[in-house]
Write a protein that holds these residues in place. Sequence first.
Motif, PDB file in Angstrom:
ATOM      1  N   VAL A  16      50.433  36.873  39.260  1.00  0.00           N
ATOM      2  CA  VAL A  16      49.858  38.214  39.321  1.00  0.00           C
ATOM      3  C   VAL A  16      48.565  38.148  40.128  1.00  0.00           C
ATOM      4  O   VAL A  16      47.947  37.094  40.232  1.00  0.00           O
ATOM      5  CB  VAL A  16      49.578  38.812  37.917  1.00  0.00           C
ATOM      6  N   ALA A  17      48.179  39.290  40.688  1.00  0.00           N
ATOM      7  CA  ALA A  17      46.982  39.321  41.530  1.00  0.00           C
ATOM      8  C   ALA A  17      46.158  40.565  41.242  1.00  0.00           C
ATOM      9  O   ALA A  17      46.679  41.588  40.801  1.00  0.00           O
ATOM     10  CB  ALA A  17      47.376  39.304  43.002  1.00  0.00           C
ATOM     11  N   TYR A  18      44.868  40.437  41.492  1.00  0.00           N
ATOM     12  CA  TYR A  18      43.940  41.554  41.411  1.00  0.00           C
ATOM     13  C   TYR A  18      43.081  41.493  42.662  1.00  0.00           C
ATOM     14  O   TYR A  18      42.542  40.434  42.994  1.00  0.00           O
ATOM     15  CB  TYR A  18      43.056  41.445  40.169  1.00  0.00           C
ATOM     16  N   GLN A  19      42.970  42.603  43.363  1.00  0.00           N
ATOM     17  CA  GLN A  19      42.156  42.642  44.558  1.00  0.00           C
ATOM     18  C   GLN A  19      41.040  43.647  44.358  1.00  0.00           C
ATOM     19  O   GLN A  19      41.280  44.753  43.872  1.00  0.00           O
ATOM     20  CB  GLN A  19      43.019  43.034  45.747  1.00  0.00           C
ATOM     21  N   GLY A  20      39.823  43.235  44.701  1.00  0.00           N
ATOM     22  CA  GLY A  20      38.685  44.119  44.523  1.00  0.00           C
ATOM     23  C   GLY A  20      37.641  43.900  45.591  1.00  0.00           C
ATOM     24  O   GLY A  20      37.531  42.819  46.160  1.00  0.00           O
ATOM     25  N   GLY A  21      36.892  44.923  45.864  1.00  0.00           N
ATOM     26  CA  GLY A  21      35.863  44.804  46.893  1.00  0.00           C
ATOM     27  C   GLY A  21      36.481  44.571  48.259  1.00  0.00           C
ATOM     28  O   GLY A  21      37.671  44.745  48.462  1.00  0.00           O
ATOM     29  N   TRP A  22      35.683  44.172  49.182  1.00  0.00           N
ATOM     30  CA  TRP A  22      36.149  44.006  50.556  1.00  0.00           C
ATOM     31  C   TRP A  22      36.704  42.612  50.848  1.00  0.00           C
ATOM     32  O   TRP A  22      37.350  42.410  51.859  1.00  0.00           O
ATOM     33  CB  TRP A  22      35.035  44.338  51.537  1.00  0.00           C
ATOM     34  N   TRP A  23      36.491  41.666  49.912  1.00  0.00           N
ATOM     35  CA  TRP A  23      36.909  40.305  50.234  1.00  0.00           C
ATOM     36  C   TRP A  23      37.674  39.616  49.109  1.00  0.00           C
ATOM     37  O   TRP A  23      38.374  38.636  49.342  1.00  0.00           O
ATOM     38  CB  TRP A  23      35.696  39.444  50.579  1.00  0.00           C
ATOM     39  N   TYR A  24      37.586  40.082  47.876  1.00  0.00           N
ATOM     40  CA  TYR A  24      38.047  39.328  46.705  1.00  0.00           C
ATOM     41  C   TYR A  24      39.527  39.556  46.399  1.00  0.00           C
ATOM     42  O   TYR A  24      40.002  40.682  46.342  1.00  0.00           O
ATOM     43  CB  TYR A  24      37.238  39.744  45.472  1.00  0.00           C
ATOM     44  N   ARG A  25      40.228  38.468  46.161  1.00  0.00           N
ATOM     45  CA  ARG A  25      41.579  38.513  45.614  1.00  0.00           C
ATOM     46  C   ARG A  25      41.694  37.360  44.624  1.00  0.00           C
ATOM     47  O   ARG A  25      41.514  36.199  44.973  1.00  0.00           O
ATOM     48  CB  ARG A  25      42.639  38.372  46.691  1.00  0.00           C
ATOM     49  N   GLY A  26      41.984  37.688  43.383  1.00  0.00           N
ATOM     50  CA  GLY A  26      42.207  36.684  42.350  1.00  0.00           C
ATOM     51  C   GLY A  26      43.680  36.637  42.007  1.00  0.00           C
ATOM     52  O   GLY A  26      44.305  37.681  41.830  1.00  0.00           O
ATOM     53  N   GLU A  27      44.248  35.449  41.954  1.00  0.00           N
ATOM     54  CA  GLU A  27      45.646  35.276  41.581  1.00  0.00           C
ATOM     55  C   GLU A  27      45.739  34.349  40.380  1.00  0.00           C
ATOM     56  O   GLU A  27      45.039  33.339  40.314  1.00  0.00           O
ATOM     57  CB  GLU A  27      46.466  34.709  42.735  1.00  0.00           C
ATOM     58  N   TRP A  28      46.593  34.715  39.434  1.00  0.00           N
ATOM     59  CA  TRP A  28      46.863  33.911  38.246  1.00  0.00           C
ATOM     60  C   TRP A  28      48.338  33.533  38.278  1.00  0.00           C
ATOM     61  O   TRP A  28      49.195  34.410  38.418  1.00  0.00           O
ATOM     62  CB  TRP A  28      46.577  34.719  36.985  1.00  0.00           C
TER      63      TRP A  28
END
Length: 117
Positions: free
Chosen positions: A39-51
Motif C-alpha cells: 500500500v502507498a500514501y503520497q503527500g506533499g510535493w515529494w513524499y511517497r510512503g509504501e508499506w
Amino acid sequence: MRKTLLVEVEGVVAAPVERVWRALRAARPEHVMTAEHTVAYQGGWWYRGEWSVEPDPEGARVVHRVYNVAQRLRWGVPVANRLFIGFAARTRESFAPALARIGAELGVPTRLAGRTR
C-alpha cells in the motif's frame, strides 16, 4: 512515476502474511493498494510512503519505504532531508509503534529488523 528510495525500515511480525496484511490494511485505510501486499500514501510535493508485507521465516516482514517522487526540484529533497538531521532515525521511531500495534492486534510478538537504510 520516477521514485528514488530515501529511507527503508523493516520489522517482523510473528504471524502469517495474510493476517498481517489484513491488519495493516485495516490500520491504514487511507492508503491505496499499489500491488499485492503493498500500500502507498503520497503527500506533499515529494513524499511517497509504501508499506509491504512479505514472507519471513518468523512470519511476515513489514517493510516501510520512503521515496522522493518530486517531479520538479528533485535535487532539493535529499538536500532538505539532510538538513533535517535524523530523518532516517525518526522514520524508524515512527515505524516501531505501528509495527507493535499490528502485533498487539494479532496477539503476537514483533521486532524491528535490519538496519535503517
